[in-house]
Design a protein around this motif. Structure first.
Motif, PDB file in Angstrom:
ATOM      1  N   ARG A 113       0.823  -1.189   0.098  1.00  0.00           N
ATOM      2  CA  ARG A 113      -0.031  -0.161   0.040  1.00  0.00           C
ATOM      3  C   ARG A 113       1.008   1.254   0.125  1.00  0.00           C
ATOM      4  O   ARG A 113       0.635   2.315  -0.588  1.00  0.00           O
ATOM      5  CB  ARG A 113      -0.981   0.030   1.254  1.00  0.00           C
ATOM      6  CG  ARG A 113      -1.815  -1.126   1.144  1.00  0.00           C
ATOM      7  CD  ARG A 113      -2.655  -1.270   2.488  1.00  0.00           C
ATOM      8  NE  ARG A 113      -3.763  -2.352   2.267  1.00  0.00           N
ATOM      9  CZ  ARG A 113      -4.629  -2.575   1.914  1.00  0.00           C
ATOM     10  NH1 ARG A 113      -5.292  -1.423   1.227  1.00  0.00           N
ATOM     11  NH2 ARG A 113      -5.563  -3.632   1.867  1.00  0.00           N
ATOM     12  N   TYR A 115       3.529   1.705  -1.689  1.00  0.00           N
ATOM     13  CA  TYR A 115       4.099   2.152  -3.081  1.00  0.00           C
ATOM     14  C   TYR A 115       3.070   1.966  -4.005  1.00  0.00           C
ATOM     15  O   TYR A 115       3.599   1.728  -5.030  1.00  0.00           O
ATOM     16  CB  TYR A 115       5.169   1.168  -3.104  1.00  0.00           C
ATOM     17  CG  TYR A 115       6.416   1.256  -2.144  1.00  0.00           C
ATOM     18  CD1 TYR A 115       7.145   2.503  -1.826  1.00  0.00           C
ATOM     19  CD2 TYR A 115       6.945   0.097  -1.240  1.00  0.00           C
ATOM     20  CE1 TYR A 115       8.098   2.835  -0.950  1.00  0.00           C
ATOM     21  CE2 TYR A 115       7.537   0.286  -0.567  1.00  0.00           C
ATOM     22  CZ  TYR A 115       8.399   1.599  -0.269  1.00  0.00           C
ATOM     23  OH  TYR A 115       9.432   1.754   0.579  1.00  0.00           O
ATOM     24  N   GLY A 116       1.832   2.003  -3.713  1.00  0.00           N
ATOM     25  CA  GLY A 116       0.679   1.798  -4.495  1.00  0.00           C
ATOM     26  C   GLY A 116       0.952   0.558  -5.346  1.00  0.00           C
ATOM     27  O   GLY A 116       0.291   0.456  -6.554  1.00  0.00           O
ATOM     28  N   ALA A 240      -2.027   6.594   1.571  1.00  0.00           N
ATOM     29  CA  ALA A 240      -0.482   6.370   1.698  1.00  0.00           C
ATOM     30  C   ALA A 240      -0.227   6.097   3.177  1.00  0.00           C
ATOM     31  O   ALA A 240      -0.724   6.115   4.184  1.00  0.00           O
ATOM     32  CB  ALA A 240       0.236   7.588   1.468  1.00  0.00           C
TER      33      ALA A 240
END
Length: 242
Positions: A113, A115-116, A240
């Protein structure tokens, strides 16, 4: 064929700390164990996302901040590859074996999560086996601690390089295999049922620990920190991660 005679996919990480919400993965390993074939392993060294690795963590796994930054690969690439390797195992019906799975899988989720990256449990439905949960179920009243080193000693599994991700991942699989052979009823469960049973067993074990802390002088404040979720603590919020 019983699940323990098919390959097991061991997973282990060494980290920058002990909080899965904020710690970073430093090293990781995914190993294919058993099934009548030699074990194969894929290992990673991360730059830990640029964070400092505390001396206490280095004392456990031996990786310094300098080594991580000079020899490690970018954390997003490492996290993406580990997640993909575990998702592939889950998609092929192989169980993921992890000692203290709640910590490792929650940490991997938070790193993804951060780092997407699409997290493992959003892309697959893994069956997880945790030898710590199994051991506490089958031998509830055995005295002493239950670290991986302790379980290896109890179940006569060789562990030469404790706290390296590959050695720990292999050992977790070997202990799981020994448990299935010693306690025949475990291997008669199919993987989906075994996973669901561990959800309940892990919760009962965590409740017992929480209650122990609550009634022990000097440890009452620890009770609130005990999480009952297994094998993944749900993400507390979207967005983030630091």
């Amino acid at each position: 064929m019983s699940w323990h005679r098919r390959p097991l996919v061991g997973f282990d990480v060494e980290t920058s700390g002990i909080d899965p919400e904020t710690s970073r993965i430093v090293t990781g390993c995914v190993v294919r164990f058993g099934g009548g074939q030699p074990s194969t392993a894929r290992s990673w060294l991360s730059d830990a996302g640029g964070v400092e690795i505390p001396a206490e963590a280095t004392a456990v796994h031996g990786i310094t901040t300098g080594r991580a930054r000079s020899a490690g690969r970018p954390a997003p690439a490492v996290i993406a590859e580990i997640t993909a390797a575990l998702a592939e195992a889950a998609d092929t019906g192989l169980p993921i074996v992890a000692m203290n799975a709640q910590f490792d899988l929650t940490l991997l989720d938070r790193e993804a999560r951060r780092y997407g990256i699409r997290p493992l449990f959003d892309r697959a439905v893994p069956c997880v086996i945790d030898p710590r949960v199994l051991d506490k179920k089958v031998d509830r009243f055995r005295r002493g601690s239950r670290t991986l080193t302790d379980l290896c000693r109890h179940y006569v599994v060789q562990l030469d390089e404790a706290h390296t991700a590959e050695a720990d991942a292999v050992a977790a699989c070997a202990v799981t295999w020994k448990l299935a052979n010693r306690y025949q009823w475990l291997k008669r469960l199919d993987l989906a049922n075994l996973h669901e049973q561990q959800v309940h067993w892990a919760r009962e074990q965590a409740e017992g620990l929480r209650d122990h802390f609550a009634r022990t002088d000097g440890k009452q404040e620890l009770a609130a920190s005990v999480r009952l979720d297994w094998p993944l603590v749900p993400a507390p919020r979207a967005g983030a991660y630091p």
